[in-house]
Motif scaffolding. Sequence first.
Motif, PDB file in Angstrom:
ATOM      1  N   TRP A 129      -4.380   6.863  -2.551  1.00 55.90           N
ATOM      2  CA  TRP A 129      -3.361   5.782  -2.041  1.00 55.90           C
ATOM      3  C   TRP A 129      -3.602   4.977  -3.320  1.00 55.90           C
ATOM      4  O   TRP A 129      -4.508   4.287  -4.113  1.00 55.90           O
ATOM      5  CB  TRP A 129      -4.371   5.100  -1.218  1.00 55.90           C
ATOM      6  N   ILE A 149       0.691  -1.133  -0.151  1.00 61.20           N
ATOM      7  CA  ILE A 149       0.239  -0.313  -0.016  1.00 61.20           C
ATOM      8  C   ILE A 149       1.311   1.435   0.003  1.00 61.20           C
ATOM      9  O   ILE A 149       1.842   1.227   0.300  1.00 61.20           O
ATOM     10  CB  ILE A 149      -0.829   0.108   1.504  1.00 61.20           C
ATOM     11  N   ALA A 184      -2.655   0.359  -4.192  1.00 64.37           N
ATOM     12  CA  ALA A 184      -2.283  -0.988  -3.912  1.00 64.37           C
ATOM     13  C   ALA A 184      -1.892  -1.883  -4.467  1.00 64.37           C
ATOM     14  O   ALA A 184      -2.933  -2.229  -5.763  1.00 64.37           O
ATOM     15  CB  ALA A 184      -3.297  -1.492  -2.394  1.00 64.37           C
TER      16      ALA A 184
END
Length: 108
Positions: free
Chosen positions: A71, A64, A73
């Motif tokens: 964000w 992450i 991941a």
Amino acid sequence: LNLAVVVDVTPPTFIKIASVSETGVVPKECARCCRLRIDIELSEDTTEPTITVAGNVVVSPEAITGSGSTWSATVEMCDPDTPEGPIAVQVSAEDMAGNPVTSSVHTG
């Protein structure tokens, strides 16, 4: 001197949760063993999100990345027991005031 306090009880909202296969032939398709990238954008800064893919929490610290309201991941998916079809992705986070936000989506 103004010592006003602002109370925040409004949870953040998701602007975008998108996933793409980084190793599949088609961006939205994953083979039995593939790398899936999940991009997340929220309406305000949050803590690092908790991301669950196909029932498994993404726990690797390097998986992450990001900060604030953006964000990403990267998840390696190599479970032979993962059924064919859309993959469930769940994202949970809190804003800086502790207001929670959770969203569930299905890729595919």
